[in-house]
Design a protein around this motif. Structure first.
Motif, mmCIF file in Angstrom:
data_model
loop_
_atom_site.group_PDB
_atom_site.id
_atom_site.type_symbol
_atom_site.label_atom_id
_atom_site.label_comp_id
_atom_site.label_asym_id
_atom_site.label_seq_id
_atom_site.Cartn_x
_atom_site.Cartn_y
_atom_site.Cartn_z
ATOM 1 N N LEU A 61 0.829 -1.211 0.000
ATOM 2 C CA LEU A 61 0.000 0.000 0.000
ATOM 3 C C LEU A 61 0.862 1.259 0.000
ATOM 4 C CD1 LEU A 61 -2.822 -0.920 2.555
ATOM 5 C CD2 LEU A 61 -3.046 -0.615 0.080
ATOM 6 N N ALA A 62 1.994 1.183 0.679
ATOM 7 C CA ALA A 62 2.888 2.351 0.731
ATOM 8 C C ALA A 62 3.369 2.722 -0.661
ATOM 9 C CB ALA A 62 4.064 2.061 1.650
ATOM 10 N N ALA A 63 3.586 1.714 -1.490
ATOM 11 C CA ALA A 63 4.069 1.977 -2.849
ATOM 12 C C ALA A 63 3.016 2.721 -3.663
ATOM 13 C CB ALA A 63 4.445 0.669 -3.534
ATOM 14 N N GLN A 64 1.740 2.539 -3.319
ATOM 15 C CA GLN A 64 0.657 3.184 -4.071
ATOM 16 C C GLN A 64 0.163 4.468 -3.389
ATOM 17 O OE1 GLN A 64 -2.307 0.132 -4.187
ATOM 18 N NE2 GLN A 64 -1.064 -1.262 -5.411
ATOM 19 N N ALA A 65 0.672 4.757 -2.214
ATOM 20 C CA ALA A 65 0.217 5.915 -1.449
ATOM 21 C C ALA A 65 0.840 7.192 -1.992
ATOM 22 C CB ALA A 65 0.587 5.736 0.025
ATOM 23 N N PRO A 66 0.239 8.319 -1.631
ATOM 24 C CA PRO A 66 0.838 9.600 -2.020
ATOM 25 C C PRO A 66 2.262 9.700 -1.457
ATOM 26 C CG PRO A 66 -1.338 9.918 -1.038
ATOM 27 C CD PRO A 66 -0.982 8.472 -0.886
ATOM 28 N N PRO A 67 3.133 10.372 -2.146
ATOM 29 C CA PRO A 67 4.536 10.457 -1.734
ATOM 30 C C PRO A 67 4.746 10.916 -0.292
ATOM 31 C CG PRO A 67 4.249 11.475 -3.883
ATOM 32 C CD PRO A 67 2.879 11.106 -3.385
ATOM 33 N N ALA A 72 6.318 7.187 5.758
ATOM 34 C CA ALA A 72 5.725 6.849 7.058
ATOM 35 C C ALA A 72 5.146 5.433 7.030
ATOM 36 C CB ALA A 72 4.646 7.860 7.413
ATOM 37 N N LEU A 73 4.480 5.064 5.945
ATOM 38 C CA LEU A 73 3.899 3.714 5.840
ATOM 39 C C LEU A 73 4.998 2.650 5.775
ATOM 40 C CD1 LEU A 73 0.878 4.359 3.435
ATOM 41 C CD2 LEU A 73 0.812 3.821 5.876
ATOM 42 N N ARG A 74 6.062 2.928 5.013
ATOM 43 C CA ARG A 74 7.187 1.990 4.946
ATOM 44 C C ARG A 74 7.831 1.811 6.323
ATOM 45 N NH1 ARG A 74 9.673 4.789 1.026
ATOM 46 N NH2 ARG A 74 8.436 4.542 -0.817
#
Length: 159
Positions: A61-67, A72-74
């Motif tokens: 999901l982090a790869a598809q999230a806004p920059p 933070a997600l990673r």
């Protein structure tokens, strides 16, 4: 060193009898502790695996999230993976405790039959003598089995 007193011998036989009677239950209790510890460790392993799988999904999901959210997600996903690994590693006590419990159970089982033989022999020797009345009635503190006597007996038997 002379012969042990009849009272001490009687106390020793009683202590051995009690130990022989309690050995099977003690072994069963140790097996139960080992099994419950193993089940708890397996549950932790399963939960850790599930946490790692969730962390993998979080990384995807982090790869598809806004920059601005990706870092933070990673970081959150990597922390979850590290915590899951730490939980799994903390279960190393279970393997060690299981090995120790197995050794204790095996020791207890290995002495059970020799102790029964001692009791059989003691019964044959006692059968040749007139029955002692020392155990009749209430035991007084000066006649009661002392822990030091039991410890000395077990030490002399190699325990």
């Amino acid at each position: 060193m002379g012969e042990p007193s009849p009272a001490l011998a009687t106390e020793a036989v009683a202590a051995i009898q009690k130990a022989v009677e309690e050995l099977p239950d003690a072994c069963e209790r140790l097996r139960y502790v080992k099994d419950m510890t193993q089940k708890a460790a397996n549950k932790v392993f399963d939960l850790s695996d599930a946490t790692k799988a969730d962390a993998e999904q979080l990384l995807a999901l982090a790869a598809q999230a806004p920059p601005d959210l990706q870092a933070a997600l990673r970081a959150l996903a990597e922390r979850q993976q590290a915590l899951a690994t730490e939980l799994m590693m903390s279960q190393d006590f279970q393997d060690l405790s299981g090995q120790v419990i197995n050794k204790v159970i095996n020791l207890m089982l290995s002495v059970e039959r020799p102790m029964e033989q001692v009791l059989d022999h003691a019964g044959k020797v006692a059968g040749a003598q007139p029955e002692s009345e020392e155990l009749a009635g209430v035991q007084t503190p000066d006649k009661a089995l002392k822990q030091d006597d039991v410890d000395d007996l077990l030490a002399s038997l190699g325990f």
